[in-house]
Design an enzyme around this catalytic site. Structure first.
Site, PDB file in Angstrom:
ATOM      1  N   ARG A  53      21.219  26.555 175.986  1.00 36.65           N
ATOM      2  CA  ARG A  53      21.857  26.953 174.519  1.00 36.65           C
ATOM      3  C   ARG A  53      21.510  28.134 174.149  1.00 36.65           C
ATOM      4  NH1 ARG A  53      18.478  28.483 172.190  1.00 36.65           N
ATOM      5  NH2 ARG A  53      16.767  27.470 170.911  1.00 36.65           N
ATOM      6  N   GLU A  59      18.030  29.594 162.607  1.00 39.34           N
ATOM      7  CA  GLU A  59      16.985  29.816 163.463  1.00 39.34           C
ATOM      8  C   GLU A  59      15.533  29.116 162.647  1.00 39.34           C
ATOM      9  OE1 GLU A  59      16.935  29.692 166.948  1.00 39.34           O
ATOM     10  OE2 GLU A  59      18.217  31.277 166.382  1.00 39.34           O
ATOM     11  N   ASP A  62      15.551  23.634 161.873  1.00 40.23           N
ATOM     12  CA  ASP A  62      15.641  22.331 162.375  1.00 40.23           C
ATOM     13  C   ASP A  62      14.194  21.559 161.970  1.00 40.23           C
ATOM     14  OD1 ASP A  62      14.055  23.718 164.450  1.00 40.23           O
ATOM     15  OD2 ASP A  62      15.168  22.557 166.087  1.00 40.23           O
ATOM     16  N   GLY A 156      11.736  31.628 179.417  1.00 41.67           N
ATOM     17  CA  GLY A 156      11.317  32.377 178.279  1.00 41.67           C
ATOM     18  C   GLY A 156      12.076  33.215 177.569  1.00 41.67           C
ATOM     19  N   GLY A 158      14.680  32.309 175.454  1.00 41.26           N
ATOM     20  CA  GLY A 158      15.038  31.829 173.999  1.00 41.26           C
ATOM     21  C   GLY A 158      16.282  30.770 174.013  1.00 41.26           C
ATOM     22  N   SER A 160      16.483  28.054 175.721  1.00 36.63           N
ATOM     23  CA  SER A 160      15.696  26.586 175.813  1.00 36.63           C
ATOM     24  C   SER A 160      15.752  26.109 177.160  1.00 36.63           C
ATOM     25  CB  SER A 160      16.849  25.657 175.071  1.00 36.63           C
ATOM     26  OG  SER A 160      16.270  24.366 174.826  1.00 36.63           O
ATOM     27  N   ASP A 205      17.205  21.760 170.279  1.00 40.67           N
ATOM     28  CA  ASP A 205      17.508  22.316 171.673  1.00 40.67           C
ATOM     29  C   ASP A 205      17.846  20.946 172.440  1.00 40.67           C
ATOM     30  OD1 ASP A 205      16.715  24.773 170.718  1.00 40.67           O
ATOM     31  OD2 ASP A 205      14.471  24.525 171.850  1.00 40.67           O
ATOM     32  N   LYS A 253       6.908  29.300 174.940  1.00 41.18           N
ATOM     33  CA  LYS A 253       6.474  28.487 173.643  1.00 41.18           C
ATOM     34  C   LYS A 253       4.979  28.029 173.927  1.00 41.18           C
ATOM     35  CE  LYS A 253      10.201  26.054 173.088  1.00 41.18           C
ATOM     36  NZ  LYS A 253      11.171  25.020 172.563  1.00 41.18           N
ATOM     37  N   TYR A 261       5.022  29.539 167.263  1.00 40.83           N
ATOM     38  CA  TYR A 261       5.948  28.557 167.060  1.00 40.83           C
ATOM     39  C   TYR A 261       5.084  27.272 166.306  1.00 40.83           C
ATOM     40  CZ  TYR A 261       9.530  25.167 167.551  1.00 40.83           C
ATOM     41  OH  TYR A 261      10.562  24.309 167.599  1.00 40.83           O
TER      42      TYR A 261
END
Length: 512
Positions: A53, A59, A62, A156, A158, A160, A205, A253, A261
């Protein structure tokens, strides 16, 4: 429960992809099935599929409880599967030869399988989805599985890729054991499963991967109740196109979580605790900044409003004022300063927020994280409002496109200056994209590398991509082939979510 609440099953990939993508995907599925047979010696029974996605806007909010607006892309994770009742062993291979094959055996109903999240091993993502699904199914003897993965979501970047993998693994395990859980259940299982590999995510995600609709972004609400709403973009002239561009800075992540994160999750949780303390809301035990906002307005009057959107805007604007008033240390807090501010000992604070996931920092930036979360939530609400207010005949497309683009640009500025999740390459690439004609351009995903998403006029899409190739990619990566360049910058329409592909025949395995 409506059939729409379950993962759709299809005999034809025509049901999954846009018409322009069908020839490429037929070739890809055929090669996956042929590779499966060459490895295992027999046919696969089905293919589980979940997409990556891009987040259009919203950003890092969530996990603070606020709605977000992602869309699924046509880059996805496929897992071809065959089953056996002779054992409960799982064999996992990858079409990419750089990923070694692996296998593991179901231990028992309680333990299922061990996952060492200190080891960065690609099959851990499969194990995570497998473990989470079987914890829910509570089977004494699950089916044995033969699996082959093909992933087209850049790792890696971004977009997902890890969540798409975990979702696909969960679905593959469910189908292999002849169960049919709802999309909602699968999303919750996948969210919990990804924590087995050391990532404390918020759910955007996995929701986007499983529940997206073709031709729409998905407005995802988490609190007080999980709910998704398809949001169609305005029918502007020219039409809107989204272009994804990969900075080629890898943002893993799991590796970076302790300083990026997971640290941000802790900072937003402590911000919620600090605001709750200052607003005398601690008895209600709010966990997120969204819960603090909702509690505050149960006892405080607010202006009359004519719409839900206006209510959101009033509330979020007030919360930004309260953050300015009540979080006094703009430069950040040490652990001891933070503990004192929230009324806990350092040990209590560590046990409450930092014992489960590793954190490394000297300074906790509470004020800037709260400003970003509330202002970003405000931008999401405004973006949705612009889309929904312009579904009919649009008299001034340029004005609408500028409104949406400006919200995306403001999001990038906040990610850079308040959440500190951008990087110099993301800053450079978004600037190039705007100069090349994007109405808006911002990072997408966790940040610290990965991809940008840009909103561009559809009739300028080709020229836009060529300009960005010339300004960013060709100078930095002069040895890239045209095929490689097309893999790092590409357009995508909103894609469908998860699918199960099976019941193909030897004569016509791809339907249509």
């Amino acid at each position: 429960m409506s059939q729409d609440n379950f993962i759709p099953t299809t005999k034809s990939i025509v049901d999954i992809y846009a018409e322009t993508k069908i020839p490429t995907q037929i070739k890809r599925y055929r090669e996956l099935l042929q590779k499966f047979k060459s490895i295992y010696g027999f046919e696969a029974e089905f293919i589980a599929r979940s997409p990556g996605r891009v987040n259009i806007i919203g950003e890092h909010i969530d996990y603070a409880g606020f709605p977000v607006l992602p869309m699924a892309v046509d880059r996805d994770c496929l897992i071809a599967v065959a089953t056996t009742s002779l054992d409960s062993k799982v064999r996992v291979a990858n079409v990419n030869p750089k990923f070694p094959t692996g296998e593991f055996t179901f231990i028992d109903r309680d333990r299922i399988v061990d996952i060492d999240d200190t080891i960065h091993e690609w099959t851990n993502y499969f194990r995570a989805g497998y473990k989470g699904m079987l914890e829910s199914l509570k089977l004494e003897k699950p089916a044995g599985m033969f699996c082959l993965m093909d992933g087209s979501v850049p790792s890696g970047a971004g977009m997902s890729s890890s969540s798409a993998f975990v979702c696909t693994s969960s679905i593959a395990t469910m189908v292999a054991n002849k169960k049919n859980l709802s999309k909602n259940d699968i999303v919750q299982i996948a969210i919990a499963s990804e924590r087995y590999v050391g990532t404390n995510g918020g759910g955007m995600d996995q929701t986007a991967s499983v529940m997206s609709h073709a031709d729409a972004a998905t407005f995802i609400e988490f609190h007080p109740k999980f709910h998704t709403t398809p949001i169609h973009f305005p029918k502007t002239i020219p039409a809107i196109s989204f272009v994804v561009a990969n900075t080629m800075v890898t943002a893993d992540k799991v590796v970076s979580a302790p300083v990026c994160y997971n640290l941000r999750v802790v900072e937003t949780r402590v911000a919620a605790l600090l605001l709750a303390k200052e607003l005398n809301l601690l008895e209600e035990k709010p966990q997120t900044l969204k819960e603090v906002m909702d509690l505050y307005f149960t006892t405080n009057e607010e202006p009359s409003h004519t719409s839900v959107t206006e209510r959101w805007i009033n509330r979020l604007t007030k919360m930004l004022e309260l953050v300015d008033q009540l979080i006094v240390r703009r430069e950040g807090y040490t652990l001891s300063e933070m503990a004192k501010a929230v009324g806990l000992s350092e040990n209590e604070l560590h046990a409450r927020f930092m014992s489960k996931y590793p954190i490394r920092t000297d300074i906790f930036h509470i004020y800037t994280r709260a400003v970003h979360v509330y202002s970003e939530a405000l931008r999401v609400v405004k973006f949705r409002d612009v889309c929904e207010s312009n579904q009919g005949t649009i008299e001034d497309s340029q004005h609408v496109l500028n409104q949406l683009g400006e919200l995306m640009n403001e999001s990038q500025t906040s990610c850079r200056d308040y959440y500190h999740c951008s990087c110099k390459e993301l800053d450079e690439l978004t600037l190039i994209c705007r100069k090349a004609g994007a109405f808006g351009s911002r990072l997408t995903g966790a940040g610290w590398g990965g991809c940008t998403v840009s909103m561009v006029p559809e009739d300028q899409e080709h020229n836009f991509i060529e300009t960005v190739k010339n300004e960013y990619f060709r100078p930095k990566f002069p040895d890239f082939t045209e095929e490689q360049l097309n893999d790092v910058i590409f357009s995508s329409r909103p894609s469908s979510g998860a699918f199960i592909y099976k019941k193909y025949s030897a004569v016509n395995p791809f339907g249509g």
